[in-house]
Design a protein around this motif. Structure first.
Motif, mmCIF file in Angstrom:
data_model
loop_
_atom_site.group_PDB
_atom_site.id
_atom_site.type_symbol
_atom_site.label_atom_id
_atom_site.label_comp_id
_atom_site.label_asym_id
_atom_site.label_seq_id
_atom_site.Cartn_x
_atom_site.Cartn_y
_atom_site.Cartn_z
ATOM 1 N N UNK A 142 0.799 -1.227 0.000
ATOM 2 C CA UNK A 142 0.000 0.000 0.000
ATOM 3 C C UNK A 142 0.833 1.279 0.000
ATOM 4 N N UNK A 143 0.247 2.349 -0.488
ATOM 5 C CA UNK A 143 0.892 3.658 -0.474
ATOM 6 C C UNK A 143 0.585 4.403 0.826
ATOM 7 N N UNK A 144 -0.470 3.967 1.533
ATOM 8 C CA UNK A 144 -0.838 4.577 2.809
ATOM 9 C C UNK A 144 -0.880 3.508 3.894
ATOM 10 N N UNK A 145 -0.354 3.861 5.054
ATOM 11 C CA UNK A 145 -0.465 2.994 6.216
ATOM 12 C C UNK A 145 0.738 2.104 6.453
ATOM 13 N N UNK A 146 0.746 1.431 7.603
ATOM 14 C CA UNK A 146 1.892 0.611 7.995
ATOM 15 C C UNK A 146 1.877 -0.772 7.364
ATOM 16 N N UNK A 147 3.001 -1.450 7.495
ATOM 17 C CA UNK A 147 3.093 -2.880 7.218
ATOM 18 C C UNK A 147 3.167 -3.584 8.571
ATOM 19 N N UNK A 207 9.659 2.394 6.299
ATOM 20 C CA UNK A 207 9.582 1.724 4.998
ATOM 21 C C UNK A 207 10.254 2.582 3.935
ATOM 22 N N UNK A 208 9.952 3.890 3.929
ATOM 23 C CA UNK A 208 10.560 4.808 2.963
ATOM 24 C C UNK A 208 12.082 4.819 3.066
ATOM 25 N N UNK A 209 12.592 4.810 4.296
ATOM 26 C CA UNK A 209 14.047 4.847 4.490
ATOM 27 C C UNK A 209 14.733 3.664 3.835
ATOM 28 N N UNK A 210 14.078 2.507 3.822
ATOM 29 C CA UNK A 210 14.664 1.316 3.201
ATOM 30 C C UNK A 210 14.391 1.270 1.701
ATOM 31 N N UNK A 211 13.216 1.740 1.282
ATOM 32 C CA UNK A 211 12.894 1.741 -0.146
ATOM 33 C C UNK A 211 13.838 2.681 -0.905
ATOM 34 N N UNK A 212 14.237 3.779 -0.269
ATOM 35 C CA UNK A 212 15.194 4.720 -0.881
ATOM 36 C C UNK A 212 16.464 3.999 -1.309
ATOM 37 N N UNK A 213 16.851 3.004 -0.533
ATOM 38 C CA UNK A 213 18.084 2.252 -0.802
ATOM 39 C C UNK A 213 17.791 0.922 -1.498
ATOM 40 N N UNK A 214 16.534 0.775 -1.955
ATOM 41 C CA UNK A 214 16.106 -0.468 -2.603
ATOM 42 C C UNK A 214 16.343 -1.664 -1.686
ATOM 43 N N UNK A 215 15.978 -1.499 -0.405
ATOM 44 C CA UNK A 215 16.257 -2.530 0.595
ATOM 45 C C UNK A 215 15.013 -2.934 1.389
ATOM 46 N N UNK A 216 13.862 -2.976 0.728
ATOM 47 C CA UNK A 216 12.650 -3.364 1.442
ATOM 48 C C UNK A 216 12.772 -4.775 2.010
ATOM 49 N N UNK A 217 13.414 -5.672 1.262
ATOM 50 C CA UNK A 217 13.612 -7.039 1.757
ATOM 51 C C UNK A 217 14.513 -7.068 2.991
ATOM 52 N N UNK A 218 15.475 -6.137 3.049
ATOM 53 C CA UNK A 218 16.363 -6.055 4.210
ATOM 54 C C UNK A 218 15.567 -5.635 5.444
ATOM 55 N N UNK A 259 2.706 11.474 8.112
ATOM 56 C CA UNK A 259 2.815 10.328 8.998
ATOM 57 C C UNK A 259 2.203 9.047 8.475
ATOM 58 N N UNK A 260 1.419 9.139 7.392
ATOM 59 C CA UNK A 260 0.709 7.938 6.930
ATOM 60 C C UNK A 260 1.044 7.522 5.507
ATOM 61 N N UNK A 261 1.647 8.403 4.729
ATOM 62 C CA UNK A 261 1.888 8.088 3.318
ATOM 63 C C UNK A 261 3.327 7.607 3.106
ATOM 64 N N UNK A 262 3.502 6.708 2.146
ATOM 65 C CA UNK A 262 4.837 6.233 1.759
ATOM 66 C C UNK A 262 5.307 7.095 0.587
ATOM 67 N N UNK A 263 6.146 8.049 0.899
ATOM 68 C CA UNK A 263 6.538 9.060 -0.088
ATOM 69 C C UNK A 263 7.415 8.507 -1.199
ATOM 70 N N UNK A 264 8.030 7.364 -0.964
ATOM 71 C CA UNK A 264 8.900 6.779 -1.982
ATOM 72 C C UNK A 264 8.131 5.952 -3.013
ATOM 73 N N UNK A 265 6.828 5.773 -2.817
ATOM 74 C CA UNK A 265 6.022 5.018 -3.776
ATOM 75 C C UNK A 265 5.837 5.841 -5.049
ATOM 76 N N UNK A 266 5.957 5.175 -6.209
ATOM 77 C CA UNK A 266 5.815 5.875 -7.495
ATOM 78 C C UNK A 266 4.458 6.550 -7.624
#
Length: 200
Positions: free
Chosen positions: A12-17, A66-77, A183-190
């Motif tokens: 999702x683009x909004x909310x937590x995992x 989530x954004x901090x890891x997606x920036x580095x292409x490290x969501x799996x990490x 606080x709720x949106x994932x800014x790194x999402x396309x």
């Protein structure tokens, strides 16, 4: 006794995992658990009442992390980090994981190395192993509860998934009216970036 790990809300683009672990013996099969996506909200909530009495744990991972890891292409990490935390939080030695890496064996080997436990990683494990099905239900119910809390604050933005028209309309309106949704949106999402640039 076996344990299962699964997540809800990776996309999702909004909310937590939410990532959850559930431990149980063979008795879990009698509950009729299965992949949370195959259950109605009523069925999930009913099963959740039984599952929460079993050994379990979960983590709520907020959009900024989530954004901090997606920036580095490290969501799996990021998922690896919390999978290790969840595995270390239980005494069980047999852990089944719904694989979040395209390479099941690579993930399996890494988790074995990092935890010293007997790990099995499979794609769609929530459809194969009852304890993973149970973990998927816990993760989904917890995430849905978190989304309901956000609805009370921000209004009904739908599911938070990019396929949901309510979510897209909410984001368009929030951007146009300069609402504080940091606080709720994932800014790194396309999807979000495209909306900012008015490409959607």
């Amino acid at each position: 006794m076996d344990c299962g790990i699964d997540e809800a809300g990776r996309g999702p683009v909004i909310g937590p995992m939410v990532m959850a672990i559930l431990c149980s013996d063979e008795s879990i099969k009698s509950l009729g658990v299965r992949d949370s996506k195959q259950l109605s909200p009523f069925q999930r909530n009913k099963l959740f009442k039984d599952l929460k009495n079993m050994e379990n744990n979960y983590v709520i991972i907020q959009p900024y992390e989530i954004d901090n890891y997606v920036k580095k292409n490290q969501l799996n990490i990021l998922e690896l980090k919390y999978a290790i935390y969840l595995i270390d939080s239980v005494k069980c030695e047999n852990i089944y994981v719904d694989a979040f890496d395209v390479n099941e064996i690579r993930l399996e080997d890494e988790l074995k190395r990092r935890t010293g436990k007997n790990i099995t990683c499979r794609h769609k494990a929530d459809s194969i192993y009852p304890v993973v099905s149970g973990a998927s239900i816990i993760a989904k119910v917890i995430r849905d509860s978190e989304i309901e809390k956000l609805h009370k604050i921000y209004g009904n933005f739908g599911s938070g998934y990019t396929s949901d028209p309510r979510t897209i309309n909410f984001l368009k309106n929030a951007i146009e009216n300069h609402m504080d949704i940091d606080g709720i949106v994932r800014k790194e999402w396309k999807t979000y970036k495209n909306l900012l640039n008015k490409k959607l």
